[in-house]
Design a protein around this motif. Structure first.
Motif: not given
Lengths: 833, 82
Positions: B39-62
């Motif tokens: 679902g990560v396609i052009p035009g789609v809205e995506i929200k950055f929710v949080r990062a894992a404790p050491f900064g990577d990986p990252l969690e998004y809402e899509v």
């Protein structure tokens, strides 16, 4: 080559038996729960050729008494063939596999709480022309988040029936069954998505291009397959077609791909077309209620993925899981050992001593016990995995550990399988199923046996206790403890470069993508958890168990045959002479009591024989009681010292009351008892000595001699070499084998004082000690790295669906163990070990 | 740099809690295919929710669900902040 098959076979698969429907959908949709609810307990599994995933087959009854076969396909987000494991879903739907029947229809399971993403695979399935029913799950979860879906509108949009089901509660199942029943045998117009005209033209051009060789192929590609061929870069069929049918195909395909995508990738065009359609449908069918931004899942996650609290909870969960596998399984495994030991003795009692008795007791019963002994660890690990997976915590664990694991080219998903491998590699390898990425999963399976498992502990314990001095260095550190730690470090240390080589050189994959869905937290279902345990336990016993059993019986036969007649006769003669001595003593005792009494008369004597029986009884009871008390005494002193005193007093009292009945008879019975004890002790020595000599002369012993030149540089002799071969079914077998070859009998274990002593005293032919510190270290390093565990290899074969991996693993680990052990011995000797 | 060429914004640079619209994906073909399918396609809205404790990986809402990406994967996705 699974794609090359004839039309006739395809048809016969359809004709045979009941109609077939495929069950598919995204992971975490409750698909498996629905499958069990529809099909009940009786299921079969089928392996897909070339893939490591399996399909479950179950039978489902329809309202009017018809039966259909349901295939539960692996959960997937798309029909795209990005890995061999995913390609099987498309291949099954197109009927290209011999192992699974071609479906006559499909049920697509859709999670109502993330409708768009779930509908993606549905649009792909709807492009086939077989009938389809949509099962809408997680409706309650969606409603709790304010999402309400009108299934009738959705059905109208998709052109197929949509049924709301709640498999755990059993609602909607009857309605789903009726829809399936109605759809069987009907045909449907395939969904026609509006692709951009260039893409549409691409599909048509490719269809024509493929049509040119479909005669040779024996079947023609379906439209969905053509789309996959156009979009998927890693489709293995392209190479197949290129080599077998059409040398210019790859080049033409590349051209068609470029033209159809117009500057973009075909994958993007496809996704945009699908999500474009989905967006329209969802807008009509979904009524959004009040938006709750801060959902439960979010609140839980703000703790569970928190830098401090999240790490703490993670350590706690992993700690208790490891502790459970390592410690809880102990009593259960001991229990299984005891039961099978007793069973062997009991069955052995019905059989005359000889090859048959030995085969059944030492080969079959011991072998079955050796299979079942792994069950506790497997079940405990899967109990944790099933609960954590159901909860949604597995994805969070992977999220937390990914950064660490990605340094080794792995992903966060590999953490739990590798951690549990420190208890036992078998549940670890089976647990690698949670890893979606094939290369990552294979690497994890390959690395699992390098983690020092609990079966290595007896080997370490024996060697350390027998040969490593108890000394403290740098304050509180014990040499023995440091060496034990070093053995764990050796395995981990070796696995890091191994992971690197596998990822970079063998799979040649860059860092594998992570792309992990973090599902909403859900309450685990007991039935689902139990089903996972039943599946995993059963599949281990059935599929791996047979291989383990075969390996145990093979090693038994190598150690049993050939029977050296001379050795048997010599020991039989010794046994007879012991019995003759005993008979003599008894004769003398009888005469001493009354000149006309014979040994036989003594045994029937009305006054003495009962005293002898009572005496033996008292000693036997006393011996076991005192032995038990002394063992327990080591743990809790004060209470038991008293119990021991009481036991001793009771014995003295029992003996005095027996003596009071007649002093002469009592003394006589005591001498008789003593003589019997001595004779029994000598018989048991002869037994151990005979077993040792027979083993030395067996094929196993001969193999030990044959490999001696190879193992001398490791500081070993033929006896250690033989014990290493004998431990192929399981590492800890080396302890019992050393016990036998050093003539202590096979019942010795690593804590046995006498075995430690004997190992310390064992000599080479030239009189120098066999075991030095250098030899002990070399044996330990060998066992830390070798693949002497038939169960691991059997499970590897089962989980990778190929002998290639276990053979590679065995070769690599044995080679590595040999080299490392050689280096250890040479270096340790150089530094004066 | 003589002229100010504005670097395209990528998904990994969002600040926590903010939203962005996807513009395009410039990564490896197989990872890219996975992303668009999810679902990560052009035009789609995506929200950055949080990062894992050491900064990577990252969690998004899509598309109404949570997706975790590595920083390196998020860096291949061009976005415009909303």
């Amino acid at each position: 080559m699974s794609t090359a098959r004839s039309v006739t076979r395809e048809e016969s698969a359809n004709r045979a038996g009941s109609p077939v429907i495929a069950l598919l959908g995204n992971p975490n949709t409750g698909k498996s729960t629905l499958f069990s609810a529809l099909t009940g307990v009786w299921q079969k599994t089928a392996n897909f050729p070339g893939a490591t995933v399996e399909a479950k087959l179950g039978s489902m009854g329809l309202p009017e008494g018809r039966e259909v076969t349901v295939i539960d396909l692996p959960g997937s987000y798309s029909l795209a063939a990005t890995s061999p494991d995913e390609r099987v879903v498309t291949q099954t739907l197109s009927g290209r596999l011999d192992a699974v029947p071609r479906p006559d229809g499909a049920v697509v399971v859709i999670d109502a709480s993330s409708l768009e993403r779930n509908l993606y695979i549905a649009t792909q399935v709807l492009e086939y022309s077989f009938p389809v029913v949509i099962a809408l799950t997680m409706v309650d979860v969606a409603e709790a988040r304010g999402i309400i879906i009108d299934e009738n509108v959705l059905a109208e949009c998709l052109g197929v029936p949509v049924v709301k089901v709640d498999a755990p509660r059993g609602t909607g199942l009857d309605s789903l069954r009726s829809r399936i029943s109605e759809m069987m045998g009907t045909s449907r117009t395939a969904l026609a998505l509006s692709y951009p005209s260039d893409f549409q033209r691409g599909i048509e051009t490719l269809q024509e291009r493929v049509g040119s060789f479909s005669q040779k192929l024996g079947y023609s590609f379906t439209r969905p397959e053509i789309i996959r061929l156009l979009v998927d870069f890693s489709d293995a069929r392209v190479d197949e077609i290129q080599q077998l049918l059409d040398p210019g195909f790859a080049e033409d395909l590349e051209k068609i791909r470029k033209q159809s995508a117009g500057g973009n990738t075909p994958a993007l065009i496809e996704a945009q077309a699908r999500y474009g359609a989905i967006g329209g449908w969802v807008q009509r069918a979904r009524q959004r209620g009040p938006q709750t931004d801060n959902t439960w899942t979010d609140r839980i996650d703000s703790v569970l993925t928190h830098r401090v609290w999240g790490s703490l909870v993670f350590l706690l969960v992993m700690g208790s899981m490891f502790q459970a596998i390592y410690a809880w399984s102990g009593p259960l495994m001991d229990g299984i050992d005891t039961v099978f030991g007793a069973l062997g003795e009991w069955v052995g009692g019905f059989l005359a001593a000889g090859p048959l008795q030995s085969l059944i007791v030492d080969g079959v019963i011991a072998g079955v016990g050796g299979v079942l002994v792994f069950l506790p660890q497997i079940l405990i690990l899967f109990l944790f995995i099933a609960i954590l997976e159901d909860l949604g915590y597995m994805a969070r664990a992977a999220f937390l550990m990914d950064r660490l694991m990605s340094r080794f080219g792995l992903s966060g998903r590999s953490f739990i399988p590798l951690l549990s491998s420190f208890a036992c590699a078998i549940p670890g390898i089976m647990g690698a199923r949670v890893i979606g990425d094939r290369n990552n999963r294979m690497t994890t399976i390959f690395l699992a046996p390098f983690m020092s498992c609990s079966a290595r502990l007896p080997v370490y314990t024996l060697m350390i206790a027998a040969l490593i001095p108890q000394r403290t260095v740098v304050g509180f550190l014990e040499v023995q403890g440091l060496i034990l730690l070093a053995m764990y470090a050796v395995g981990v240390g070796v696995s890091i470069p191994t992971a690197w080589v596998l990822q970079k050189k063998i799979f040649r994959s860059g860092v594998s993508p992570f792309l992990l869905e973090l599902p909403t937290y859900k309450c685990p279902r007991i039935r689902g958890v139990l089903r996972v345990l039943w599946d995993r336990g059963g599949s281990f016993v059935r599929r791996a168990g047979t291989i383990i059993l075969a390996a145990s019986i093979m090693i038994w036969a190598l150690g049993y045959f050939p029977r050296n007649e001379e050795v048997l006769q010599r020991h039989q003669a010794e046994r007879e002479s012991v019995e003759a001595d005993f008979a003599n003593q008894l004769e003398i005792l009888a005469r001493g009591y009354r000149s006309d009494l014979t040994a036989k008369g003594l045994k029937d004597h009305a006054k003495i024989a009962p005293v002898f029986e009572s005496l033996s009884g008292i000693y036997e009871e006393h011996e076991t009681q005192v032995a038990r008390l002394e063992e327990e005494l080591a743990e809790e002193e004060p209470a038991l010292t008293k119990a021991l005193l009481v036991a001793k007093e009771e014995r003295t009292a029992a003996l005095s009351s027996l003596a009071a009945r007649g002093k002469l008879e009592f003394d006589l019975a005591r001498s008789w008892h003593q003589a019997r004890l001595t004779a029994d002790e000598r018989l048991s020595d002869i037994e151990s000595c005979e077993a040792g000599e027979l083993l030395a002369g067996s094929w196993l012993g001969q193999m030990g001699h044959a490999i001696e030149p190879l193992v001398i540089p490791l500081g070993w002799d033929w006896r250690i070499g033989m014990a290493a071969i004998a431990s192929f079914p399981a590492r800890e077998v080396i302890v019992a084998t050393l016990g036998t070859i050093f003539k202590l009998g096979a019942d010795t274990d690593e804590t046995s004082e006498s075995l430690r002593e004997v190992i310390g005293q064992a000599r080479r032919p030239d009189g120098t000690p066999l075991f030095t510190i250098a030899t002990a270290l070399s044996v330990m390093v060998f066992f830390a790295l070798c693949a002497q565990c038939a169960a691991t290899l059997a499970v590897m074969r089962r989980e990778t669906n190929s002998w290639r991996w276990p053979i590679a693993s065995f070769t690599y680990m044995t080679g590595l163990a040999f080299v490392a052990s050689l280096a250890t011995f040479q270096i340790a000797t150089f530094f004066g070990g | 740099m003589a002229e100010e060429i504005e670097e395209p914004e990528t998904l990994d640079r969002l600040t926590r809690g903010t939203r962005a619209r996807v513009l395009g994906i410039a990564g490896e073909a197989s990872t890219g295919q996975r992303l668009v399918e999810l679902g990560v396609i052009p035009g789609v809205e995506i929200k950055f929710v949080r990062a894992a404790p050491f900064g990577d990986p990252l969690e998004y809402e899509v598309m109404g669900y949570r997706l975790s990406l590595r920083k390196s994967e998020a860096a291949t996705i061009q976005v415009e902040a909303l």
